[in-house]
Design an enzyme around this catalytic site. Structure first.
Site, mmCIF file in Angstrom:
data_model
loop_
_atom_site.group_PDB
_atom_site.id
_atom_site.type_symbol
_atom_site.label_atom_id
_atom_site.label_comp_id
_atom_site.label_asym_id
_atom_site.label_seq_id
_atom_site.Cartn_x
_atom_site.Cartn_y
_atom_site.Cartn_z
ATOM 1 N N GLU A 1 28.256 -0.957 22.729
ATOM 2 C CA GLU A 1 28.895 -2.120 23.343
ATOM 3 C C GLU A 1 30.349 -2.188 22.937
ATOM 4 O O GLU A 1 30.655 -2.033 21.754
ATOM 5 C CB GLU A 1 28.175 -3.411 22.907
ATOM 6 C CG GLU A 1 28.761 -4.658 23.557
ATOM 7 C CD GLU A 1 28.087 -5.936 23.052
ATOM 8 O OE1 GLU A 1 27.340 -6.567 23.822
ATOM 9 O OE2 GLU A 1 28.309 -6.297 21.886
ATOM 10 N N TYR B 1 34.325 -6.436 29.341
ATOM 11 C CA TYR B 1 33.091 -6.186 28.593
ATOM 12 C C TYR B 1 32.439 -4.926 29.143
ATOM 13 O O TYR B 1 32.386 -4.719 30.357
ATOM 14 C CB TYR B 1 32.119 -7.367 28.757
ATOM 15 C CG TYR B 1 30.775 -7.111 28.122
ATOM 16 C CD1 TYR B 1 30.501 -7.533 26.822
ATOM 17 C CD2 TYR B 1 29.782 -6.391 28.809
ATOM 18 C CE1 TYR B 1 29.280 -7.270 26.225
ATOM 19 C CE2 TYR B 1 28.560 -6.113 28.207
ATOM 20 C CZ TYR B 1 28.320 -6.549 26.916
ATOM 21 O OH TYR B 1 27.118 -6.273 26.324
#
Ligand code: GDP
Ligand code: MN
Length: 396
Positions: free
Chosen positions: A185, A97
């Protein structure tokens, strides 16, 4: 302003952030350009597509046709899927992530990285908080070239993976700064079975107020059609009409049309309507002394909305005078003969004149104006709102 995944990935390519080979399709015929196996991803502005069945895999053309057909029929968060991104399927070794956003409490950019990609960051934070690495930056600070690799090392990568991921991390941070982003993101950022780092997903949120600094977004090769958008979808038809006319307007879920003065009172009206257990159908800013034509367009946006059962109007006459407002209401009713009730309160600049205009119209054409009501300053705004909610529910 959210970008679609495919738009985000266009920016990624420009910054040398590796993404899978892909084609963007709108119809079945375009499957000719594809090499199997593939992943088919419905383009929507909400996350969690994986869980919602909006990310599919296909091993063959036949399978891809069936799945593409299915995805193009989906409606996600109220918006029909119009585009599907078809990517070469990759074999995943590890899901990571990575994001950069603004920490609103600290007033600083924040880089977040984790060895646990794939699930939502909130969930990672709950289940394995120790697996999350956070680093704040000073406003405008450009991180040194070593930064990416350091972060990659901190989330457990080493060797070639660490240097590839390091380059990606630096690029993501630079993209965030250069493009005036609110969020970049990548979830998941993957290590493939062959040891390559790839961004499988892209969530980019641009600061709409900074778009004037980026004429290049609209030019080749990007051609981003990044007009204003909601977090979850495109503008509705009514919002497009309002935007074209320069009227700040947002559709909401309720049945009370809101025709306030300026933006601040518009927001306060929505709060008050909620407080008395009603639901607003819209936000609108009708301040700043709009012309008669504009005022009528605003009334029309509310009257023509099939969801609206009653309209709450409030004018605190300042620059925007009460009599101008009343004239527009009367003209609109004469021209369009609406059935919907409109309950208003008028106070301030030219309130007497305004109320007279409406009262006179009511006297001359009682039938036509029977659902148009106007109160003066001595009736509290709360009472007017409560009455509008009652009327919307079919009460007297
Ligand atoms: P989101 O659910 O809206 O965040 O959509 P994503 O783009 O993140 O896709 C959801 C999930 O599909 C990812 O977390 C991956 O696990 C999986 N996925 C996406 N692309 C690929 C791929 O090329 N290969 C494999 N094996 N899985 C993929
Ligand atoms: Mn994702």
């Amino acid at each position: 302003m959210r970008l679609y995944e495919y738009e985000g990935k266009m920016l990624f390519r420009r910054y040398g952030i590796p993404v899978p080979e892909s084609v963007l399709v709108r119809e079945l015929a375009e499957l000719d350009k594809v090499v199997y196996p593939v992943v088919l991803k419905a383009q929507a502005l909400v996350g969690g597509r994986g869980k919602a069945g909006a990310v599919e895999t296909a091993e063959s053309r036949a399978e891809a046709e069936a799945k593409l057909g299915k995805l193009l029929k989906m409606v996600i968060a109220g918006f029909p899927v119009q585009k599907v991104l078809i990517e070469r399927k990759v074999e995943i070794e590890k899901e990571l992530y990575l994001s950069v956003t603004i920490d609103r409490a600290q007033h600083k950019p924040l880089l977040i990285a984790s060895s646990e990609g794939g699930m939502e960051i909130e969930q990672i934070a709950k289940q394995r908080p120790e697996a999350i690495m956070k680093r704040h930056f000073e406003v405008g600070e450009r991180p040194g070239g070593y930064l990416g690799r350091t972060v990659a090392g901190e989330i457990g990568l080493s060797g070639a993976e660490m240097s590839q991921a390091g380059a990606v991390i630096n690029s993501v941070y630079n993209l965030f700064l250069d493009c005036d982003c609110k969020l970049v993101e990548i979830n998941p950022l993957v290590v493939t079975k062959e040891g390559k780092i790839l961004a499988l997903d892209a969530k980019v949120d641009l600061d709409e107020d900074a778009m004037y600094r980026h004429p290049e977004f609209k030019e080749a090769p990007l051609h981003l059609k990044i007009e204003a958008r909601h977090e979850v979808g495109e503008l509705t038809e009514r919002e497009k009409v309002a935007k074209a006319a320069g009227i700040p307007y947002v559709d909401l879920d309720g049945d009370i049309g809101v025709f306030p003065g300026g933006a601040g009172f518009g927001i306060a009206s929505i709060d008050l309507i909620e407080r008395f257990r009603g639901k607003a159908a819209n936000f609108m800013d009708s301040g700043g002394a709009p012309t008669q034509e504009r005022l009528r367009l605003m009334i029309g946006l509310l009257m023509d909305n099939p969801k609206v059962k009653a309209i709450f109007g409030a004018r605190f006459g300042g620059i925007s005078r009460c009599d101008d407002w009343a004239k527009a209401v009367v003209q609109y009713v004469l021209e369009n003969k609406p059935e919907k009730p409109m309950i208003m309160r008028m106070a301030g600049n030219m309130e007497e004149e305004g109320r007279k205009i409406i009262e006179q119209a009511k006297q001359e054409q009682p039938q036509l104006f029977k659902s148009i009501k106007v109160y003066a300053y001595d009736t509290p705004i709360e009472e007017v709102i409560k009455e509008t909610i009652r009327v919307a529910r079919g009460g007297a």
